[in-house]
Design a protein around this motif. Structure first.
Motif, PDB file in Angstrom:
ATOM      1  N   GLU A  71       0.842  -1.198   0.000  1.00 23.07           N
ATOM      2  CA  GLU A  71       0.000   0.000   0.000  1.00 23.07           C
ATOM      3  C   GLU A  71       0.877   1.246   0.000  1.00 23.07           C
ATOM      4  OE1 GLU A  71      -3.929   1.788   2.266  1.00 23.07           O
ATOM      5  OE2 GLU A  71      -2.442   0.702   3.444  1.00 23.07           O
ATOM      6  N   LEU A  72       0.573   2.157  -0.918  1.00 21.40           N
ATOM      7  CA  LEU A  72       1.437   3.317  -1.156  1.00 21.40           C
ATOM      8  C   LEU A  72       0.592   4.579  -1.282  1.00 21.40           C
ATOM      9  CD1 LEU A  72       4.291   3.328  -3.824  1.00 21.40           C
ATOM     10  CD2 LEU A  72       2.699   5.220  -3.670  1.00 21.40           C
ATOM     11  N   HIS A  73       0.983   5.627  -0.567  1.00 24.88           N
ATOM     12  CA  HIS A  73       0.352   6.938  -0.701  1.00 24.88           C
ATOM     13  C   HIS A  73       1.284   7.824  -1.514  1.00 24.88           C
ATOM     14  CE1 HIS A  73      -0.542  11.131   0.594  1.00 24.88           C
ATOM     15  NE2 HIS A  73      -1.776  10.706   0.418  1.00 24.88           N
ATOM     16  N   VAL A  74       0.827   8.251  -2.691  1.00 27.76           N
ATOM     17  CA  VAL A  74       1.687   8.987  -3.618  1.00 27.76           C
ATOM     18  C   VAL A  74       2.244  10.253  -2.979  1.00 27.76           C
ATOM     19  CG1 VAL A  74       1.689  10.312  -5.769  1.00 27.76           C
ATOM     20  CG2 VAL A  74       0.613   8.054  -5.694  1.00 27.76           C
ATOM     21  N   GLY A  75       1.432  10.952  -2.186  1.00 37.46           N
ATOM     22  CA  GLY A  75       1.836  12.247  -1.643  1.00 37.46           C
ATOM     23  C   GLY A  75       2.897  12.183  -0.572  1.00 37.46           C
ATOM     24  N   THR A  76       3.166  11.004  -0.002  1.00 34.69           N
ATOM     25  CA  THR A  76       4.190  10.890   1.047  1.00 34.69           C
ATOM     26  C   THR A  76       5.202   9.785   0.771  1.00 34.69           C
ATOM     27  OG1 THR A  76       2.599   9.544   2.302  1.00 34.69           O
ATOM     28  CG2 THR A  76       2.813  11.870   2.917  1.00 34.69           C
ATOM     29  N   TYR A  77       5.047   9.059  -0.321  1.00 33.18           N
ATOM     30  CA  TYR A  77       6.028   8.026  -0.657  1.00 33.18           C
ATOM     31  C   TYR A  77       7.387   8.663  -0.947  1.00 33.18           C
ATOM     32  CZ  TYR A  77       7.788   3.699  -2.819  1.00 33.18           C
ATOM     33  OH  TYR A  77       8.513   2.576  -3.129  1.00 33.18           O
ATOM     34  N   THR A  78       7.361   9.859  -1.510  1.00 31.25           N
ATOM     35  CA  THR A  78       8.574  10.649  -1.743  1.00 31.25           C
ATOM     36  C   THR A  78       8.325  12.067  -1.259  1.00 31.25           C
ATOM     37  OG1 THR A  78       7.905  11.424  -3.941  1.00 31.25           O
ATOM     38  CG2 THR A  78       9.077   9.302  -3.833  1.00 31.25           C
ATOM     39  N   PRO A  79       9.371  12.837  -0.976  1.00 29.93           N
ATOM     40  CA  PRO A  79       9.156  14.244  -0.598  1.00 29.93           C
ATOM     41  C   PRO A  79       8.466  15.049  -1.689  1.00 29.93           C
ATOM     42  CG  PRO A  79      11.377  13.539  -0.018  1.00 29.93           C
ATOM     43  CD  PRO A  79      10.780  12.433  -0.849  1.00 29.93           C
ATOM     44  N   GLU A  80       8.728  14.709  -2.964  1.00 27.56           N
ATOM     45  CA  GLU A  80       8.104  15.436  -4.066  1.00 27.56           C
ATOM     46  C   GLU A  80       6.593  15.205  -4.102  1.00 27.56           C
ATOM     47  OE1 GLU A  80      12.293  14.198  -5.289  1.00 27.56           O
ATOM     48  OE2 GLU A  80      10.556  13.296  -4.293  1.00 27.56           O
ATOM     49  N   GLY A  81       6.157  14.021  -3.706  1.00 27.37           N
ATOM     50  CA  GLY A  81       4.741  13.733  -3.639  1.00 27.37           C
ATOM     51  C   GLY A  81       4.044  13.662  -4.977  1.00 27.37           C
ATOM     52  N   THR A  82       4.711  13.131  -6.008  1.00 27.12           N
ATOM     53  CA  THR A  82       4.112  13.019  -7.338  1.00 27.12           C
ATOM     54  C   THR A  82       4.187  11.584  -7.837  1.00 27.12           C
ATOM     55  OG1 THR A  82       6.175  13.456  -8.534  1.00 27.12           O
ATOM     56  CG2 THR A  82       4.848  15.378  -7.884  1.00 27.12           C
TER      57      THR A  82
ATOM     58  N   GLU B 211       8.679  -2.221   5.426  1.00 31.20           N
ATOM     59  CA  GLU B 211       9.703  -3.218   5.132  1.00 31.20           C
ATOM     60  C   GLU B 211      11.070  -2.856   5.687  1.00 31.20           C
ATOM     61  OE1 GLU B 211       9.696  -0.494   1.461  1.00 31.20           O
ATOM     62  OE2 GLU B 211       8.321  -1.147   3.044  1.00 31.20           O
ATOM     63  N   TRP B 212      11.268  -1.589   6.052  1.00 29.72           N
ATOM     64  CA  TRP B 212      12.543  -1.241   6.703  1.00 29.72           C
ATOM     65  C   TRP B 212      12.321  -0.619   8.089  1.00 29.72           C
ATOM     66  CZ3 TRP B 212      11.809   2.160   2.187  1.00 29.72           C
ATOM     67  CH2 TRP B 212      11.551   3.489   2.498  1.00 29.72           C
ATOM     68  N   ALA B 213      11.159  -0.881   8.678  1.00 33.11           N
ATOM     69  CA  ALA B 213      10.841  -0.325  10.007  1.00 33.11           C
ATOM     70  C   ALA B 213      11.022   1.190  10.002  1.00 33.11           C
ATOM     71  CB  ALA B 213      11.711  -0.969  11.083  1.00 33.11           C
ATOM     72  N   ALA B 214      10.331   1.846   9.081  1.00 31.46           N
ATOM     73  CA  ALA B 214      10.469   3.296   8.918  1.00 31.46           C
ATOM     74  C   ALA B 214      10.291   4.016  10.258  1.00 31.46           C
ATOM     75  CB  ALA B 214       9.449   3.807   7.908  1.00 31.46           C
ATOM     76  N   GLY B 215      11.160   4.980  10.505  1.00 29.61           N
ATOM     77  CA  GLY B 215      11.090   5.760  11.733  1.00 29.61           C
ATOM     78  C   GLY B 215      10.179   6.960  11.620  1.00 29.61           C
TER      79      GLY B 215
ATOM     80  N   SER C 209       5.301  12.960   7.587  1.00 31.75           N
ATOM     81  CA  SER C 209       4.790  11.660   7.167  1.00 31.75           C
ATOM     82  C   SER C 209       5.488  11.114   5.927  1.00 31.75           C
ATOM     83  CB  SER C 209       3.281  11.772   6.911  1.00 31.75           C
ATOM     84  OG  SER C 209       2.601  12.201   8.079  1.00 31.75           O
ATOM     85  N   CYS C 210       6.357  11.902   5.307  1.00 34.24           N
ATOM     86  CA  CYS C 210       7.080  11.433   4.116  1.00 34.24           C
ATOM     87  C   CYS C 210       8.164  10.437   4.514  1.00 34.24           C
ATOM     88  CB  CYS C 210       7.714  12.608   3.380  1.00 34.24           C
ATOM     89  SG  CYS C 210       6.527  13.730   2.617  1.00 34.24           S
ATOM     90  N   LEU C 211       8.329   9.404   3.709  1.00 32.88           N
ATOM     91  CA  LEU C 211       9.375   8.423   3.967  1.00 32.88           C
ATOM     92  C   LEU C 211      10.755   9.058   3.880  1.00 32.88           C
ATOM     93  CD1 LEU C 211       8.113   5.283   2.006  1.00 32.88           C
ATOM     94  CD2 LEU C 211       8.077   5.656   4.478  1.00 32.88           C
TER      95      LEU C 211
END
Length: 581
Positions: free
Chosen positions: A98-109, A420-424, A472-474
């Motif tokens: 499950e992936l949220h486009v707006g926070t998967y990367t800082p760019e959010g696109t 999958e990497w225990a995101a902080g 909330s961004c990875l």
């Protein structure tokens, strides 16, 4: 180009296209429909005015370049050159992400997210499940308050960016699933009521009046939602849809909307030759949702299984508030029940609801892959006061145990991005409402909700503060550092085992056998020749597996294979996967 719109209550409808206004005519073949021709091409801006009112966007708009309140834009899907050859990827044997486009990367696109898809292919993911993409006011949000259910949120990149994302995913062997919301539309930018009876006050949902699935005019509303769903699968080559909160689709008609939708999706799959599927979010624990239509069910292909999550969460964290209470009484017994029966509440009393809940799943008729199992989701993280992930609550060893149970259980496994990497980084509730009154109402409501549970207002993040989304961004530097790198390696190992060992994707839920010890906090289960042992306690545990020889396929901490006594000695907060010879 022909334009058409359903506006059964209007006495006059005009089309404005590229600055030119012309009257539409009633369609003699379809009551309530208006149609007319106008010069237009890809990118042409247009809208409809009813009875001399303001120009509104098309209810079936494929693009909203200026947001939900602006004019619509023509999209010529035939102009896109698809590059990847893609025959599809079915749900059985899948591992979802499950992936949220707006926070998967800082760019959010979508384009930035597409640039990170190779990570998922290397991880062993088979399908990316995108959270909702429909337009909503502002730039950042979860997406569940979207409008224009045929269009793509412009700040994410719009329609062409979604096609590039899907093309890149398919080139890497990844299917794409899209989360769609049929049970309500957002409170801002929703112009459907001006056009017709899209909603009804006969029923109510947590978000207000219900979508009209059974009142007068509902034939067209149902067709509107079905055609929207098919458009994602056809025009964007999406492989499956996740249907948000189907328990809020109130439908008293003899043929339920979900049955109608599943039949249409199956027909499109037959037409295109690609496997297409629907995944429902449902809290009813009603097996009819995922029972095939030929057997009297609604024919949805799978559903999220929150009961597995709740049992796993209470077993690892010890939390017992709210809906966790029933599971927390004996978490390992709850886990054992879900691993063998699918549902925990299968007609049993739910103290959270104050009534009996659910009904038993017929394990001989429903394949195990029709239930999705997960340790974390956007809901279960983001609906906590501070959006804290499981990694903020338990040790890396217990995270590894949760991963082991999720990825070796009978269900189709799903991960939430960064798990999958225990995101902080947390994943918090954030909004970007452009209406000041709505923004303030959401802010107050969020804080009031958690104040009732003892939280101080200042400790609940402000949804409208841009920093809430930013937090909330990875953090993509984490996977290279410990303890994140070790957790990531463990997920890769487990996913590789799931793909390599046929017993781990076997469809027979009834074949799973479970043993557990409540006091010593261990649980073990068997799937064919695979044995899985998890020690959730802090002390080492001896887990009897039988005297049949077995070899270790993977372990979080170093362990030896069982000796002649058939006992596997597992360190505290650790897990092991074995193959019996």
């Amino acid at each position: 180009m022909q334009f058409e719109v359903w506006a059964p209550q209007a006495g006059r409808v005009t089309l404005q296209c590229d600055g030119v206004t012309r009257a539409l005519e009633r369609d003699p073949q379809r009551p309530g429909w208006w149609r007319g021709d106008a010069e237009a091409a890809d990118g042409s801006r247009y809208g409809f005015a009813l009875d001399g009112g303001p120009v509104l966007p098309d209810p079936r708009s494929r693009r909203q370049p200026d947001g939900p309140d602006g004019l619509s834009a023509v999209v010529d899907h035939g102009r896109h050159l698809w590059r990847a050859e893609w025959a599809g990827r079915p749900l059985p044997g899948a591992v979802l992400y499950e992936l949220h486009v707006g926070t998967y990367t800082p760019e959010g696109t979508l384009d930035a997210a597409a640039g990170r898809l190779e990570h998922l292919a290397q991880l062993g993911i088979t399908h990316v499940e995108l959270m909702p993409l429909c337009p909503f006011p502002g730039r950042h949000g979860w997406g569940y308050d979207g409008v224009s259910p045929w269009a793509v949120h412009e700040p994410y990149g719009g329609p062409e960016a979604l096609k590039r994302f899907v093309d890149r995913a398919h080139a890497l062997g990844l299917g794409v699933v899209l989360d769609v919301v049929h049970n309500h539309l957002g409170p801002s930018g929703n112009h459907l009521p001006a056009f017709g009876p899209y909603f009804t006050d006969r029923h109510h949902t947590p978000w207000g009046v219900a979508v009209n699935l059974d009142a007068p005019g509902s034939d067209e509303v149902r067709a509107y939602l079905v055609e929207s769903a098919l458009a994602w699968l056809r025009d964007y080559r999406i492989d499956g849809l996740r249907l948000d909160a189907v328990h809020a689709l109130v439908d008293t008609r003899a043929r339920h909307f979900l049955e109608e939708l599943s039949e249409a999706v199956d027909a499109l799959a037959a037409e295109t030759g690609r496997p297409l599927f629907l995944i429902a979010e449902s809290d009813r624990n009603d097996p009819r949702v995922i029972t095939p239509r030929a057997q009297g069910g609604l024919g949805v292909h799978a559903q999220w299984n929150d009961d597995f999550h709740h049992a796993l969460h209470t077993a690892t964290t010890g939390e017992s508030q709210g809906y966790y209470a029933d599971f927390a009484r004996d978490p390992l017994a709850a886990l054992a029940k879900t691993l063998t029966g699918g549902y925990f509440h299968d007609g049993t009393y739910s103290s959270f609801r104050g009534r009996r809940h659910g009904r038993p799943l017929d394990r001989t008729r429903v394949a195990a892959h029709r239930l999705l199992g997960y340790a974390q989701t956007h809901d279960q993280i983001g609906n906590r006061a501070q959006g804290d992930r499981l990694s903020a609550l338990v040790s890396p060893g217990l995270l590894a145990c949760a991963a082991t149970l999720t990825l070796t259980a009978p269900f189709t496994p799903m991960l939430f991005m960064g798990e999958e990497w225990a995101a902080g980084t947390p994943w918090q509730y954030f909004t970007d409402h452009t209406d000041p009154e709505l923004a303030e109402a959401v802010r107050r409501g969020r804080r009031r909700e958690f104040a009732a549970h003892g939280w101080k207002e200042e400790d609940v993040p402000d949804p409208q503060d841009p920093a809430t989304r930013d937090r909330s961004c990875l953090d993509w530097s984490e996977p290279e550092r410990e303890p994140h790198a070790r957790v990531l390696a463990w997920y890769r190992t487990l996913i590789a085992l799931r793909h390599a060992q046929p017993d781990l994707s076997a469809p027979d839920l009834a074949a799973t056998r479970v043993a557990h010890d409540r006091d010593r906090r261990w649980l073990a289960f068997r799937r064919g020749d695979i044995r899985v042992a998890v020690n959730l306690g802090p002390e080492p545990a001896g887990i009897p597996l039988g005297t049949r020889p077995a070899r270790v396929l993977a372990s979080w901490e170093p362990v030896d294979a069982p000796g002649g006594d058939g006992v596997l000695r597992v360190p505290g907060e650790s897990s092991v996967v074995l193959l019996q010879e």
